[in-house]
Design an enzyme around this catalytic site. Structure first.
Site, mmCIF file in Angstrom:
data_model
loop_
_atom_site.group_PDB
_atom_site.id
_atom_site.type_symbol
_atom_site.label_atom_id
_atom_site.label_comp_id
_atom_site.label_asym_id
_atom_site.label_seq_id
_atom_site.Cartn_x
_atom_site.Cartn_y
_atom_site.Cartn_z
ATOM 1 N N ASP A 8 27.150 14.821 73.080
ATOM 2 C CA ASP A 8 28.221 14.545 74.029
ATOM 3 C C ASP A 8 28.155 13.048 74.326
ATOM 4 O OD1 ASP A 8 26.116 14.249 75.800
ATOM 5 O OD2 ASP A 8 26.820 15.753 77.237
ATOM 6 N N CYS A 65 22.340 15.684 74.136
ATOM 7 C CA CYS A 65 23.119 15.473 75.365
ATOM 8 C C CYS A 65 22.205 14.745 76.346
ATOM 9 C CB CYS A 65 23.686 16.789 75.909
ATOM 10 S SG CYS A 65 22.491 18.017 76.453
ATOM 11 N N THR A 67 20.131 15.857 78.727
ATOM 12 C CA THR A 67 18.805 16.477 78.775
ATOM 13 C C THR A 67 18.451 17.248 77.507
ATOM 14 O OG1 THR A 67 19.783 18.461 79.712
ATOM 15 C CG2 THR A 67 18.931 16.809 81.275
ATOM 16 N N HIS A 98 5.988 28.379 65.273
ATOM 17 C CA HIS A 98 5.986 29.676 65.962
ATOM 18 C C HIS A 98 7.360 30.322 66.031
ATOM 19 C CE1 HIS A 98 1.974 29.161 68.375
ATOM 20 N NE2 HIS A 98 1.877 28.698 67.139
ATOM 21 N N HIS A 133 3.914 35.527 63.759
ATOM 22 C CA HIS A 133 5.141 35.027 64.396
ATOM 23 C C HIS A 133 6.403 35.644 63.796
ATOM 24 C CE1 HIS A 133 2.565 32.112 66.256
ATOM 25 N NE2 HIS A 133 2.182 31.641 65.078
HETATM 26 C C1 RB5 Z 1 26.517 15.291 81.140
HETATM 27 O O1 RB5 Z 1 26.571 14.568 82.329
HETATM 28 C C2 RB5 Z 1 25.270 16.187 81.126
HETATM 29 O O2 RB5 Z 1 25.443 17.238 82.004
HETATM 30 C C3 RB5 Z 1 24.992 16.689 79.726
HETATM 31 O O3 RB5 Z 1 24.834 15.588 78.870
HETATM 32 C C4 RB5 Z 1 23.750 17.529 79.538
HETATM 33 O O4 RB5 Z 1 22.612 16.889 80.061
HETATM 34 C C5 RB5 Z 1 23.839 18.929 79.947
HETATM 35 O O5 RB5 Z 1 22.895 19.716 79.785
#
Ligand code: RB5
Length: 147
Positions: A8, A65, A67, A98, A133
């Protein structure tokens, strides 16, 4: 290997770096976008990459993204996908040995590019351990048919 990759806006910059890294390493890359860092919704790109892996167009998938969490939640909805959100090299090793993960989701905001490159390299070069596994992974995949 053929690698499908997407992000993203929060993962766009690292996606571009990771594409360069993959090409340098001799992989074929399917870039599912986006083409710039304009704000987008991560599930749209998770779906494209996950489908490439599930239907065999790609061997593995990579999603970035902010996180990595949202990408993993979305990609794991696609039957056949075992997506893992990985922020350390050790977990990259374990998600292959695993869990036979076929998609990796990375953090563009909280993990440095050099660490993500190391994670990606381990993800692409570590074999599934099989053995004890294997049955567990089979049980994960049976969950695809639950309503
Ligand atoms: C975008 O702001 C953020 O929510 C997205 O990149 C991601 O971290 C979502 O899990």
């Amino acid at each position: 290997m053929i690698i499908s990759i997407g992000s993203d806006h929060a993962g766009f910059e690292q996606k571009e770096l990771l594409i360069g890294y993959l090409l340098e390493r001799g992989h074929d890359v399917i870039d599912r976008g986006p083409e710039n860092d304009d704000r987008v919704d991560y599930p749209d790109y998770a779906a494209l990459v996950a489908q490439d892996v599930a239907n065999g167009a790609a061997d593995r998938g990579v999603l970035v993204c902010g996180t990595g969490i949202g990408m993993a939640l979305a990609a794991d909805k696609v039957p056949g996908i075992r997506a893992a959100n990985i922020i350390t090299p050790q977990f990259a090793l374990l998600c292959r040995e695993h869990n036979d993960a076929n998609v990796i989701t990375l953090s563009g905001r909280f993990v440095e590019p050099a660490v993500n490159c190391e994670i990606l390299e381990i993800f692409l070069t570590t074999e599934f351990g099989g053995g004890r596994h294997a049955g567990r992974v089979e049980k994960i995949m049976e969950l695809d048919s639950l309503v």
